[in-house]
Design an enzyme around this catalytic site. Sequence first.
Site, mmCIF file in Angstrom:
data_model
loop_
_atom_site.group_PDB
_atom_site.id
_atom_site.type_symbol
_atom_site.label_atom_id
_atom_site.label_comp_id
_atom_site.label_asym_id
_atom_site.label_seq_id
_atom_site.Cartn_x
_atom_site.Cartn_y
_atom_site.Cartn_z
ATOM 1 C CD GLN A 186 8.621 -4.811 3.217
ATOM 2 O OE1 GLN A 186 8.376 -3.724 2.688
ATOM 3 N NE2 GLN A 186 7.714 -5.481 3.938
ATOM 4 C CG HIS A 206 9.695 2.031 6.679
ATOM 5 N ND1 HIS A 206 8.524 2.621 6.290
ATOM 6 C CD2 HIS A 206 10.140 1.384 5.564
ATOM 7 C CE1 HIS A 206 8.281 2.359 5.016
ATOM 8 N NE2 HIS A 206 9.247 1.615 4.553
ATOM 9 C CB THR A 238 -0.940 0.020 1.222
ATOM 10 O OG1 THR A 238 -0.149 0.006 2.427
ATOM 11 C CG2 THR A 238 -1.881 -1.169 1.207
ATOM 12 N N GLY A 239 2.105 1.131 -0.443
ATOM 13 C CA GLY A 239 2.987 2.289 -0.532
ATOM 14 C C GLY A 239 3.365 2.556 -1.974
ATOM 15 C CB THR A 240 5.727 2.460 -4.171
ATOM 16 O OG1 THR A 240 4.914 1.282 -4.234
ATOM 17 C CG2 THR A 240 6.955 2.129 -3.351
ATOM 18 C CE LYS A 241 -1.586 1.490 -8.821
ATOM 19 N NZ LYS A 241 -1.403 2.212 -10.073
ATOM 20 C CE LYS A 300 -3.900 -1.252 -15.484
ATOM 21 N NZ LYS A 300 -2.993 -1.336 -16.662
ATOM 22 C CG LEU A 320 6.862 -7.638 -10.207
ATOM 23 C CD1 LEU A 320 5.393 -7.461 -10.576
ATOM 24 C CD2 LEU A 320 7.400 -8.922 -10.814
ATOM 25 C CE1 TYR A 375 5.654 2.653 2.259
ATOM 26 C CE2 TYR A 375 4.028 0.954 2.689
ATOM 27 C CZ TYR A 375 5.323 1.319 2.396
ATOM 28 O OH TYR A 375 6.276 0.349 2.218
#
Length: 316
Positions: free
Chosen positions: A195, A139, A47-50, A274, A226, A84
């Site tokens: 992580q 983090h 639920t972060g970055t994007k 998506k 990815l 986030y």
Amino acid sequence: MSIFRRLGLLSSKSTPSSLRSFSCSSLAAMTFILPSGATVPVPGFGTGTKWYKSGDPSIDRKVVDAVVSGLKVGYRHIDGAEVYGTEAEIGLAIKESGIPRDQIFVTGKILPKIANPRAAFEETLKLMQLDYLDLYLIHSPFFDEKSHGISIEKAWEILSELKGEGKIRDIGVSNFSVADLERLKDAKEKVAVNQIEFNPYLQNQTPGIVDYCQKNGIILEAYTPLGPLVPAAKGGPLDPVVNKLATKYGRDAGQIILKWVIQRGIIPITTSAKIERQKTNLDLDDFTLTSEEVKEIDEAGSKKHFRLYWADKYIP
């Protein structure tokens, strides 16, 4: 012969000790076992970055809807973080999904409010509308008493207290190097998870980190698994290898790379708004790369270096 060797889960000559925590009997479901005995569903939904929100307190329905759809198609591992800005969205999504809380594995991370870990944790619980977290991570290691008024050791001590109170099932870290982890090696509560940014083009976020964690029973999670598929990384030596394997297995490039991450003994964290992509990223349990194919991806990926985060903190 190790079951991991027979299943083609390893390309190296020795079995990393952290794979002792991998649940062989749940291989199809792709779960890892933490020190508490809790299972970590694979892959995780990020639920972060994007979705990152810079100080905006309003609810982003796009995040809520994405997490709800992710849960409904089968994700059972939601990865969040204080920084986030999407913790409230996670809480709403869990409620709206109708899926019982005890069937969802929820991760939180602390920073920048590291100076008071207990207060930061309680705020996270309030925003997520939860009574406990399955996993809570520091983090990053980029703070100290001078800059933030607290040391890594003291912050870890407070997280350990929260775990002892039953408010957190397992505790861990993110973006820690070997030297950072060494600072906690004698702590009463051992580090359960680290992580890190990990993908074929970044197989060690910091020198020796994967080997160290797997030899010391620290489960690794991978964010941006990815990375090789983002536009800035495409056209590299990995492309023909992944495309060849995608054709062989009737999969897409993302599925091949996610499967490679898992077969390296690491939990991938990925995301998408998506629904079809969410489903595709979950559809990983009915094919297995051979050990030779895992090694082929290792070798192709090692020919290029690509890092998306913390470039100012780490030397390539």
